[in-house]
Motif scaffolding. Sequence first.
Motif, PDB file in Angstrom:
ATOM      1  N   ALA A  11       0.353 -23.761   3.252  1.00 14.34           N
ATOM      2  CA  ALA A  11       1.399 -24.274   2.361  1.00 14.34           C
ATOM      3  C   ALA A  11       2.780 -24.143   2.999  1.00 14.34           C
ATOM      4  CB  ALA A  11       1.359 -23.537   1.021  1.00 14.34           C
ATOM      5  N   TRP A  12       3.044 -22.995   3.637  1.00 16.08           N
ATOM      6  CA  TRP A  12       4.339 -22.810   4.308  1.00 16.08           C
ATOM      7  C   TRP A  12       4.509 -23.840   5.417  1.00 16.08           C
ATOM      8  CZ3 TRP A  12       6.084 -22.272   9.173  1.00 16.08           C
ATOM      9  CH2 TRP A  12       7.422 -21.946   9.324  1.00 16.08           C
ATOM     10  N   SER A  13       3.481 -24.018   6.215  1.00 15.89           N
ATOM     11  CA  SER A  13       3.539 -24.972   7.319  1.00 15.89           C
ATOM     12  C   SER A  13       3.785 -26.382   6.808  1.00 15.89           C
ATOM     13  CB  SER A  13       2.244 -24.910   8.126  1.00 15.89           C
ATOM     14  OG  SER A  13       2.290 -25.772   9.227  1.00 15.89           O
ATOM     15  N   ALA A  14       3.101 -26.759   5.753  1.00 16.40           N
ATOM     16  CA  ALA A  14       3.285 -28.096   5.183  1.00 16.40           C
ATOM     17  C   ALA A  14       4.704 -28.291   4.666  1.00 16.40           C
ATOM     18  CB  ALA A  14       2.280 -28.332   4.054  1.00 16.40           C
ATOM     19  N   GLU A  15       5.291 -27.252   4.084  1.00 15.99           N
ATOM     20  CA  GLU A  15       6.630 -27.361   3.502  1.00 15.99           C
ATOM     21  C   GLU A  15       7.752 -27.268   4.533  1.00 15.99           C
ATOM     22  OE1 GLU A  15       9.405 -25.112   0.171  1.00 15.99           O
ATOM     23  OE2 GLU A  15       7.242 -24.796   0.160  1.00 15.99           O
ATOM     24  N   PHE A  50       7.344 -27.167   8.286  1.00 16.34           N
ATOM     25  CA  PHE A  50       7.093 -27.360   9.717  1.00 16.34           C
ATOM     26  C   PHE A  50       6.430 -28.676  10.082  1.00 16.34           C
ATOM     27  CE2 PHE A  50       4.380 -26.656  13.467  1.00 16.34           C
ATOM     28  CZ  PHE A  50       5.332 -26.236  14.380  1.00 16.34           C
ATOM     29  N   ASP A  51       5.327 -28.995   9.449  1.00 16.91           N
ATOM     30  CA  ASP A  51       4.454 -30.073   9.919  1.00 16.91           C
ATOM     31  C   ASP A  51       5.148 -31.421  10.083  1.00 16.91           C
ATOM     32  OD1 ASP A  51       2.411 -28.225   9.972  1.00 16.91           O
ATOM     33  OD2 ASP A  51       1.553 -28.870   8.068  1.00 16.91           O
ATOM     34  N   ASP A  52       5.951 -31.816   9.127  1.00 19.45           N
ATOM     35  CA  ASP A  52       6.575 -33.144   9.180  1.00 19.45           C
ATOM     36  C   ASP A  52       7.789 -33.224  10.091  1.00 19.45           C
ATOM     37  OD1 ASP A  52       4.693 -34.140   7.455  1.00 19.45           O
ATOM     38  OD2 ASP A  52       5.922 -33.815   5.675  1.00 19.45           O
ATOM     39  N   THR A  53       8.364 -32.081  10.439  1.00 18.38           N
ATOM     40  CA  THR A  53       9.610 -32.102  11.209  1.00 18.38           C
ATOM     41  C   THR A  53       9.460 -31.629  12.641  1.00 18.38           C
ATOM     42  OG1 THR A  53      10.181 -29.876  10.456  1.00 18.38           O
ATOM     43  CG2 THR A  53      11.001 -31.743   9.141  1.00 18.38           C
ATOM     44  N   TYR A  54       8.333 -31.042  12.992  1.00 20.85           N
ATOM     45  CA  TYR A  54       8.187 -30.490  14.339  1.00 20.85           C
ATOM     46  C   TYR A  54       8.179 -31.596  15.387  1.00 20.85           C
ATOM     47  CZ  TYR A  54       6.411 -28.404  18.537  1.00 20.85           C
ATOM     48  OH  TYR A  54       6.272 -28.010  19.841  1.00 20.85           O
ATOM     49  N   ARG A  55       8.968 -31.403  16.406  1.00 20.59           N
ATOM     50  CA  ARG A  55       8.975 -32.277  17.577  1.00 20.59           C
ATOM     51  C   ARG A  55       9.037 -31.398  18.815  1.00 20.59           C
ATOM     52  NH1 ARG A  55       7.437 -34.869  14.165  1.00 20.59           N
ATOM     53  NH2 ARG A  55       8.316 -36.681  13.207  1.00 20.59           N
ATOM     54  N   SER A  56       8.188 -31.659  19.751  1.00 26.78           N
ATOM     55  CA  SER A  56       8.186 -30.894  20.990  1.00 26.78           C
ATOM     56  C   SER A  56       9.518 -31.065  21.709  1.00 26.78           C
ATOM     57  CB  SER A  56       7.045 -31.383  21.882  1.00 26.78           C
ATOM     58  OG  SER A  56       7.108 -30.779  23.136  1.00 26.78           O
ATOM     59  N   ALA A  57      10.159 -29.969  22.031  1.00 24.18           N
ATOM     60  CA  ALA A  57      11.451 -30.020  22.715  1.00 24.18           C
ATOM     61  C   ALA A  57      11.301 -29.809  24.221  1.00 24.18           C
ATOM     62  CB  ALA A  57      12.390 -28.963  22.132  1.00 24.18           C
ATOM     63  N   TRP A  58      10.160 -29.307  24.650  1.00 25.31           N
ATOM     64  CA  TRP A  58       9.989 -28.977  26.064  1.00 25.31           C
ATOM     65  C   TRP A  58       8.518 -29.021  26.415  1.00 25.31           C
ATOM     66  CZ3 TRP A  58       7.456 -24.718  28.336  1.00 25.31           C
ATOM     67  CH2 TRP A  58       7.698 -24.556  29.711  1.00 25.31           C
ATOM     68  N   TRP A  59       8.226 -29.477  27.601  1.00 23.69           N
ATOM     69  CA  TRP A  59       6.875 -29.452  28.134  1.00 23.69           C
ATOM     70  C   TRP A  59       6.977 -29.050  29.592  1.00 23.69           C
ATOM     71  CZ3 TRP A  59       2.083 -29.076  26.688  1.00 23.69           C
ATOM     72  CH2 TRP A  59       1.089 -29.271  27.630  1.00 23.69           C
ATOM     73  N   MET A  85     -15.094 -20.396   8.145  1.00 23.78           N
ATOM     74  CA  MET A  85     -13.868 -20.445   8.890  1.00 23.78           C
ATOM     75  C   MET A  85     -12.783 -19.736   8.086  1.00 23.78           C
ATOM     76  SD  MET A  85     -11.924 -23.807  10.234  1.00 23.78           S
ATOM     77  CE  MET A  85     -10.652 -24.207   9.093  1.00 23.78           C
ATOM     78  N   PRO A  86     -12.056 -18.812   8.707  1.00 19.80           N
ATOM     79  CA  PRO A  86     -10.958 -18.150   8.008  1.00 19.80           C
ATOM     80  C   PRO A  86      -9.895 -19.175   7.602  1.00 19.80           C
ATOM     81  CG  PRO A  86     -11.458 -17.055  10.075  1.00 19.80           C
ATOM     82  CD  PRO A  86     -12.251 -18.319  10.050  1.00 19.80           C
ATOM     83  N   TYR A  87      -9.331 -18.999   6.428  1.00 21.80           N
ATOM     84  CA  TYR A  87      -8.357 -19.965   5.929  1.00 21.80           C
ATOM     85  C   TYR A  87      -7.306 -19.224   5.122  1.00 21.80           C
ATOM     86  CZ  TYR A  87      -6.637 -24.323   3.913  1.00 21.80           C
ATOM     87  OH  TYR A  87      -5.865 -25.384   3.557  1.00 21.80           O
ATOM     88  N   ASN A  88      -6.053 -19.426   5.445  1.00 25.12           N
ATOM     89  CA  ASN A  88      -4.957 -18.769   4.750  1.00 25.12           C
ATOM     90  C   ASN A  88      -4.151 -19.834   4.027  1.00 25.12           C
ATOM     91  OD1 ASN A  88      -2.405 -17.671   4.115  1.00 25.12           O
ATOM     92  ND2 ASN A  88      -2.660 -16.105   5.682  1.00 25.12           N
ATOM     93  N   ARG A  89      -4.360 -19.967   2.735  1.00 22.48           N
ATOM     94  CA  ARG A  89      -3.691 -21.014   1.951  1.00 22.48           C
ATOM     95  C   ARG A  89      -2.166 -20.867   1.980  1.00 22.48           C
ATOM     96  NH1 ARG A  89      -7.360 -24.008  -0.809  1.00 22.48           N
ATOM     97  NH2 ARG A  89      -9.349 -23.041  -1.236  1.00 22.48           N
ATOM     98  N   ALA A  90      -1.663 -19.642   1.965  1.00 22.11           N
ATOM     99  CA  ALA A  90      -0.212 -19.433   1.990  1.00 22.11           C
ATOM    100  C   ALA A  90       0.384 -19.936   3.306  1.00 22.11           C
ATOM    101  CB  ALA A  90       0.120 -17.960   1.774  1.00 22.11           C
ATOM    102  N   ALA A  91      -0.286 -19.683   4.410  1.00 20.93           N
ATOM    103  CA  ALA A  91       0.208 -20.149   5.708  1.00 20.93           C
ATOM    104  C   ALA A  91       0.175 -21.675   5.789  1.00 20.93           C
ATOM    105  CB  ALA A  91      -0.621 -19.540   6.835  1.00 20.93           C
TER     106      ALA A  91
END
Length: 93
Positions: free
Chosen positions: A9-13, A15-24, A1-7
């Motif tokens: 790490a960026w997402s963890a720092e 995006f991941d903990d703060t993302y909330r869906s604003a629209w559906w 499986m392709p894996y990009n450690r930099a992506a």
Amino acid sequence: MPYNRAAVAWSAEHFDDTYRSAWWPTELPTLILSGGADRIVTQTLWDDERFTGEHVIHRTVHGAGHFPWIERPEEVAAAFADLADLIARSTGA
């Protein structure tokens, strides 16, 4: 499986903990496509009732993991064909 450690790490720092869906979409034809054996993303996210309705198609590709379009392309194509039919019906085309 392709894996990009930099992506990851960026997402963890940033995006991941703060993302909330604003629209559906409440009317727009929508396809939720999941691999039945996906171990990366929980599919329980879609259990919320706002992710249901006549405009929403749920397709689980059994035997596929996180990349169902690679593992089971025919089933993914069939799911998109169902979405195209739903779009045609909703627009009267």
